[in-house]
Write a protein that holds these residues in place. Structure first.
Motif, PDB file in Angstrom:
ATOM      1  N   ALA A 187      -3.380   0.029  -3.622  1.00 45.23           N
ATOM      2  CA  ALA A 187      -2.878  -1.314  -3.307  1.00 45.23           C
ATOM      3  C   ALA A 187      -2.300  -1.904  -4.581  1.00 45.23           C
ATOM      4  CB  ALA A 187      -4.002  -2.197  -2.774  1.00 45.23           C
ATOM      5  N   LEU A 190      -6.017  -2.340   2.875  1.00 45.75           N
ATOM      6  CA  LEU A 190      -6.306  -0.907   2.725  1.00 45.75           C
ATOM      7  C   LEU A 190      -6.880  -0.336   4.016  1.00 45.75           C
ATOM      8  CD1 LEU A 190      -7.735  -0.894  -0.910  1.00 45.75           C
ATOM      9  CD2 LEU A 190      -5.740   0.397  -0.130  1.00 45.75           C
ATOM     10  N   ILE A 219       0.860  -1.187   0.000  1.00 47.17           N
ATOM     11  CA  ILE A 219       0.000   0.000   0.000  1.00 47.17           C
ATOM     12  C   ILE A 219       0.895   1.234   0.000  1.00 47.17           C
ATOM     13  CG2 ILE A 219      -1.894   1.201   1.139  1.00 47.17           C
ATOM     14  CD1 ILE A 219      -2.617  -1.653   0.343  1.00 47.17           C
ATOM     15  N   LEU A 277      -4.893   6.164  -1.419  1.00 48.24           N
ATOM     16  CA  LEU A 277      -3.976   5.042  -1.189  1.00 48.24           C
ATOM     17  C   LEU A 277      -4.228   4.004  -2.271  1.00 48.24           C
ATOM     18  CD1 LEU A 277      -4.285   4.540   2.690  1.00 48.24           C
ATOM     19  CD2 LEU A 277      -2.550   5.830   1.430  1.00 48.24           C
TER      20      LEU A 277
END
Length: 542
Positions: free
Chosen positions: A447, A493, A397, A445
């Motif tokens: 992944a 996440l 992440i 964010l």
């Protein structure tokens, strides 16, 4: 500079002639000369012969494993293997046997908490080392100890493969039985038969499971033995499937006696032990099959109190038994919801084939007329997900940068499609302005999988005030791409969001979810988060 094979050969030869060394190693004089000058590289056989001829103690064997052109890591692996082979060829000491006993005991404990897919490679590696030791000559007592170790490792291999749903587990039981019989160790042979009875039980061969369990108890011969304690409750569970209440009760009484007779060192959470928690689980399972739901619930609750939190497999199986009790009591919707929550809450790496099989059994037990319940549809969707599991280290992440604008644009289009709209990618200029301009409106964010492909996204911003003068982190969007769902990406996440909130000094993380999105609701419920009542959402469009 590291010494090469040729340099070490020249040093170890000392004042002896090349001819003398060649004769001792049974090879040509020119070949030895070429090895010293680095013109040739030795085969493992030549390296062993020269090592023995010069009494090098494995030094030449180790250097021969480092071939030119290999990477440093490859050379390190080869060097380690060469050194281990050199030690394995030597005498087996008491300390070495103790180390093997510890290694096997550690693997036995690991079966209670480690994901099978992660544990299996280490088992294979250690078993390979054990096999190498068995290829050498040993005294009778040491060979017997190594043979017992082989039986135990074979049992651990079978148990791990069983949980992974691999049919090859059956052949490992045979290997374990053969090794235990060769060592004339009745206790280990009893232990293997007991564990094998569990595979027969879970595969639906109930008569075979009862026969194996009986064999394990017979081999124990009335002496304190883990095999006896494992086998009796399995026999009880098998009888319960056929509604033999008296036989079930008798087997459970024998299980209690067998557990009480075990030494404290054997009443542990390990493949080589049996505990009070396990007996409560197995008794609860037997009562569940008999339809004795009140007693079953008591045993389930007791078992969950006794089991450690990291024993994911047995805790999940107990919770699925609780679901079966709900079904037996005429509550199919609640049963399906319990099963769904159990699977979703389970760390993805622990969702073994064994657990999914038990959940599928529950689904098949629901009457046809109730299969259309919304909770049943959600459960079937969860069970239909691909079995591929990602390790935590396969997903990374990180915070999005301006170079990620294009992939964020693609994901925004996918989100629109997910909610019933058209897959229209987000406007790149708007994305750059909102996320990477002078005054960013939000943070994203991303992944990424092990190939650096973006498989999920979370966008958030900070709200103030939250409680008093505190700040909160508000999660606006959490999305995992279709090919990566149910593999732990959303959980990763969410963990990263909690870390971001903690770093920013936020007092809480908040978000909303659509009421008609059962998988999302089940995921959030599995996090242990309760819906927050008392709020009404408003939206004013420009």
């Amino acid at each position: 500079m590291h010494e090469t094979f040729g340099q070490a050969l020249r040093r170890l030869r000392g004042s002896r002639s090349v001819r003398d060394v060649a004769q001792l190693a049974n090879c040509g004089k020119s070949h030895v000369s070429d090895l010293e000058r680095g013109k040739k590289f030795p085969t493992p056989e030549i390296a062993e012969a020269l090592d023995a001829a010069l009494d090098a103690g494995g030094e030449l064997v180790a250097l021969a494993s480092i071939r030119p052109g290999r990477s440093s890591l490859e050379q390190a692996d080869a060097l380690q293997r060469g050194l281990y082979e050199a030690f394995a060829a030597g005498p087996m000491t008491d300390a070495a046997l103790e180390e093997w006993a510890y290694t096997i005991a550690r693997h036995g404990r690991a079966t209670r908490y480690r994901p099978e897919a992660e544990h299996l490679p280490e088992l294979i590696s250690d078993f390979s080392d054990l096999r190498l030791l068995l290829s050498h000559r040993h005294s009778a007592p040491i060979r017997r100890a190594l043979t017992i170790a082989t039986a135990q490792m074979a049992g651990l291999m079978a148990l791990t493969l069983l949980k992974l749903g691999e049919p090859s587990a059956r052949s490992w039981w045979r290997t374990g039985r053969a090794a235990a019989a060769a060592a004339e160790d009745r206790a280990t042979l009893s232990w293997i038969y007991a564990h094998e009875s569990y595979q027969l039980y879970y595969s639906g061969d109930v008569p075979g499971a009862i026969e194996c369990a009986a064999r394990a108890q017979q081999l124990a011969g009335g002496l304190p033995c883990v095999g006896d304690a494992l086998a009796a409750p399995l026999e009880a569970r098998a009888h319960a499937i056929h509604q033999r209440a008296d036989a079930t009760a008798d087997a459970l009484r024998r299980a209690e006696v067998a557990l009480e007779r075990l030494d404290a060192v054997d009443r542990i959470g390990s493949a080589f032990g049996y505990s009070e928690a396990q007996l409560a689980f197995h008794a609860g399972n037997a009562c569940t099959h008999l339809g004795q739901t009140a007693r079953a619930r008591d045993e389930h609750e007791r078992a969950l109190e006794l089991y450690p939190a990291d024993d994911h497999t047995d805790r999940a199986l107990i919770q699925l038994d609780q679901a079966l009790c709900l079904l037996a009591d005429g509550q199919p919707a609640e049963a399906a919801d319990q099963a769904t929550r159990t699977i979703v809450a389970l760390p993805v790496q622990h969702r073994s084939a064994l657990i999914m099989y038990r959940a599928e059994e529950l689904t098949a037990s629901v009457p046809r007329a109730r299969q259309t319940l919304p909770e049943m549809r959600v459960l079937r969707k969860v069970l239909a997900l691909p079995p591929v599991m990602w390790r935590a280290d396969m997903v990374t992440i990180d915070r999005a940068t301006a170079t990620d604008a294009s992939v964020i644009s693609e994901i925004l289009g996918e989100i629109e499609e997910y909610y019933g709209g058209q897959n229209v990618p987000g406007d790149l200029d708007q994305i750059r302005g909102a996320l990477f301009g002078d005054r960013p409106a939000a943070t994203v964010l991303l992944a990424r999988d092990e190939d650096a492909r973006v498989v999920g996204m979370a966008s958030y911003s900070f709200l103030w005030p939250a409680a008093g003068a505190d700040t909160s982190l508000y999660l606006k969007e959490l999305y995992v791409r279709a090919s990566a769902r149910r593999r732990g990406v959303a959980g990763a996440l969410m963990a990263a969001l909690r870390e971001a909130a903690a770093e920013a000094g936020c007092s809480r993380v908040e978000w909303t979810a659509d009421s008609d999105n059962p998988p999302a609701l089940a995921f959030y419920a599995a996090l242990g988060v309760e819906p927050h009542d008392g709020k009404v959402m408003y939206r004013l469009r420009k």
